[in-house]
Write an enzyme that holds these catalytic residues in place. Sequence first.
Site, PDB file in Angstrom:
ATOM      1  N   ASP A  37      -6.057   5.147   4.563  1.00  0.00           N
ATOM      2  CA  ASP A  37      -4.449   5.504   4.471  1.00  0.00           C
ATOM      3  C   ASP A  37      -3.981   5.110   5.780  1.00  0.00           C
ATOM      4  O   ASP A  37      -3.500   6.191   6.617  1.00  0.00           O
ATOM      5  CB  ASP A  37      -4.862   6.942   4.633  1.00  0.00           C
ATOM      6  CG  ASP A  37      -4.860   7.705   2.997  1.00  0.00           C
ATOM      7  OD1 ASP A  37      -3.670   7.392   2.217  1.00  0.00           O
ATOM      8  OD2 ASP A  37      -6.001   8.395   2.831  1.00  0.00           O
ATOM      9  N   ASP A  41       0.982  -1.126  -0.158  1.00  0.00           N
ATOM     10  CA  ASP A  41      -0.073  -0.134   0.273  1.00  0.00           C
ATOM     11  C   ASP A  41       0.970   1.200  -0.270  1.00  0.00           C
ATOM     12  O   ASP A  41       1.584   1.351   0.595  1.00  0.00           O
ATOM     13  CB  ASP A  41      -0.754  -0.196   1.586  1.00  0.00           C
ATOM     14  CG  ASP A  41      -1.871   1.415   0.967  1.00  0.00           C
ATOM     15  OD1 ASP A  41      -2.959   1.109   2.092  1.00  0.00           O
ATOM     16  OD2 ASP A  41      -1.413   2.348   0.931  1.00  0.00           O
ATOM     17  N   HIS A  70      -4.969  11.748  13.489  1.00  0.00           N
ATOM     18  CA  HIS A  70      -5.976  11.995  12.909  1.00  0.00           C
ATOM     19  C   HIS A  70      -7.606  10.798  13.224  1.00  0.00           C
ATOM     20  O   HIS A  70      -8.249  10.660  11.757  1.00  0.00           O
ATOM     21  CB  HIS A  70      -5.074  11.244  11.276  1.00  0.00           C
ATOM     22  CG  HIS A  70      -4.521  12.025  10.375  1.00  0.00           C
ATOM     23  ND1 HIS A  70      -5.094  13.257  10.295  1.00  0.00           N
ATOM     24  CD2 HIS A  70      -2.932  11.968  10.742  1.00  0.00           C
ATOM     25  CE1 HIS A  70      -3.667  13.884   9.592  1.00  0.00           C
ATOM     26  NE2 HIS A  70      -1.980  12.859   9.695  1.00  0.00           N
ATOM     27  N   ASP A  84       6.802  15.261  10.906  1.00  0.00           N
ATOM     28  CA  ASP A  84       6.703  15.880   8.710  1.00  0.00           C
ATOM     29  C   ASP A  84       6.916  16.921   8.632  1.00  0.00           C
ATOM     30  O   ASP A  84       6.837  17.070   7.325  1.00  0.00           O
ATOM     31  CB  ASP A  84       5.560  14.562   8.504  1.00  0.00           C
ATOM     32  CG  ASP A  84       4.574  14.948   8.826  1.00  0.00           C
ATOM     33  OD1 ASP A  84       3.662  14.593   9.221  1.00  0.00           O
ATOM     34  OD2 ASP A  84       4.339  15.822  10.343  1.00  0.00           O
ATOM     35  N   HIS A  88       0.737  17.634   9.064  1.00  0.00           N
ATOM     36  CA  HIS A  88      -0.348  17.448   8.700  1.00  0.00           C
ATOM     37  C   HIS A  88      -2.036  17.945   9.459  1.00  0.00           C
ATOM     38  O   HIS A  88      -1.570  17.544  10.759  1.00  0.00           O
ATOM     39  CB  HIS A  88      -1.246  15.979   8.365  1.00  0.00           C
ATOM     40  CG  HIS A  88      -0.357  14.994   7.765  1.00  0.00           C
ATOM     41  ND1 HIS A  88       0.684  14.342   7.670  1.00  0.00           N
ATOM     42  CD2 HIS A  88      -0.361  15.447   6.545  1.00  0.00           C
ATOM     43  CE1 HIS A  88       1.598  13.761   6.731  1.00  0.00           C
ATOM     44  NE2 HIS A  88       1.152  14.402   5.511  1.00  0.00           N
TER      45      HIS A  88
END
Length: 663
Positions: free
Chosen positions: A92, A20, A135, A265, A174
């Site tokens: 995801d 993936d 998330h 990140d 994010h």
Amino acid sequence: MGTALLYDEEMTKYKLLWVDPACKIEVPERLTVSYEALVRSGLSDRCISVPAREASDSEILLVHSEAYLEAVKKTPYMTLEDLKEFTLQFGDVYFHPNIYHCAKLASGSALQLVDSVMTGKVRNGIALVRPPGHHSMHGAANGFCVFNNVAIAARYAKQKYGVKRVLIVDWDIHHGQGVQYCFEDDPSVLYFSWHRYEHQNFWPNLRESDYDSVGKESGTGFNVNVPWNKVGMENSDYLSVFCHVLLPVAYEFCPDLVLVCAGFDSAIGDPEGEMCATPDIFAHLTHLLMNLAGGKLCAVLEGGYNLTSLAQSVCQTVQTLLGDPLPQLANLRGPCKSAIESLQCARSAHRRYWSFLKHAADPPMTDISTKHIKSTMEEEEKREMAEEERCTEGKVWPEPPERLCPPVCSGSVLPDDVACPDGLKRLSSSKDLEPLLVSKLKNRSRTAAVDGDGVTTFSRLYTLIEKLVANEIRNGLVLVPDVTAAMCVVQDLTSDLVKRVLVVCVGKEKELDYVTTDGKVLVVQISSEDNEEQRSKYYIPVCLKKGCSDTSGFIQAVFGLLLPLGYEYNPDLVLLVRMPGSGVVDSMWQQLIGLLQGFAKGHTLVLMQVNEKASMGSTASALLGHPAPPLQELQTPFPEDGDALERLRERLQADWKMLQTTS
Ligand SMILES: NCCCNCCCCCC(=O)CS
Ligand SMILES: [Zn+2]
């Protein structure tokens, strides 16, 4: 008090079992390289190791639904095919027979961290966990996240410790939509997130990630989104948003606890973020949050996929939590055009909710129509494209500089009849000054005003400055009979020892007769005096109508002007002068000392007058690195002060790019 470190290698024992592309970057090595870097650098030994634990069902149910929890509970017994099937319902993210166990450990680690901080076992701490959390939502896994570690921790802190206000800072690249959904109607939790957005073209591509999502119902104003609409953002962009958006709001919110969704990140080299901020920026982001909530700060790892910058960023964060001096950030050139637009949008979206943003300008003219401006935009875009090439193309950055702790933290130069505050090292022995310097001091009409012959004090002072510059002492406190006279002398003493001195003058005084124009000194004076006519590039008077006793106006000047200037000027020494009768409130004074430690590797020299020695204790406490007490009830700054500050910023931003908040 110490810094907690939570890490359990069990959380490395799950991984992607099928192909993936979206998930392949979330690997166990993220945790091992981070922890090993802390071990190798000796930082882990300086932390207080706190064991991880599994979050209980009831703790997980603080945020997630029973149905979701029951479903996840089944995953350890699933076949590979079942796991793949189960995963398809989410976005995801991937599942693994051991990920439920690890997700409980990740959430439990965050709770252990909250316990350690709230019970006073430690001052602050970090939990190195996977899977990440920000998330995941009430009933769904998403973006590598299974349980929302930080959201659970916030609810847990409120329930178990009666915490009234929790600030969540999400510096991951994010948008932690899971956190936003959890608290958007909750005024007791302020959620701040910046995130790569590119006008909704970047994952998770949500309309509600934009700056106009300010929360809802009673939570209106308590959700702050700063979208990055371009990649390649640098240290300047991040610091500008902290100074001009997050910190004013955070200080007004006055949290009892700070939780950080510490995703890395957002650092250079990361394949997801594609930003250019260097790992040492996290030393400063952490530092800027450490005087909130009396220093109670819990950082929980979220993302970070470049194993090199991740490890470096984690070390930079931990080293700051431990109280080590900060690295100097060189050549900050101010926010880029896109960042200014994002900053301006966020400020104007929130100006009606936060009195510190009241004077924010209108949002930028996004529908830029005329040809001329368009072409400028195209030029700008071309330049920024080139910028991106240079930065993401190279993906190389210098190793963060070593941050050495001087053997002595705080030195003091005091009149013989004044007792030295606990923890400070008194400088008595002082070598004789060079005759040349003595004569220079002597002919300074006012040296004698300082004390008897004045030379004794100044030779000690000179020794102190030499030791600061040599990094043998971090900072110092100097008590003199006349601070104005002493200021000039310090100027003489430092002129050949350091390249740039930031002088922060709190309170008014007769005349400031040594304003240089060569840039070796930058003077920022905060007082009730309106010395506008004397203003120049290197002498910046900030006038507060009600003087320095107006903490709201003061803090607004600190974030809106002093910190951005300080970062751009990048001094090698900070001279903080407290004028007699300034009226500055002690907690504000300690906050100021704490914040100024971010410059010049913490080389702060505090100059006070003997008749203010009552404030020596709190000054010493701040210099020794103890977190400043929270500022109490900040009321709205006076409109004339807010306006004056905006006008001052507009006039100065031609010379000082870090002051830009409007495009
Ligand atoms: N569906 C198109 C590919 C998008 N990539 C998704 C990556 C999710 C990243 C989540 C993360 O980093 C948590 S901090
Ligand atoms: Zn992320």
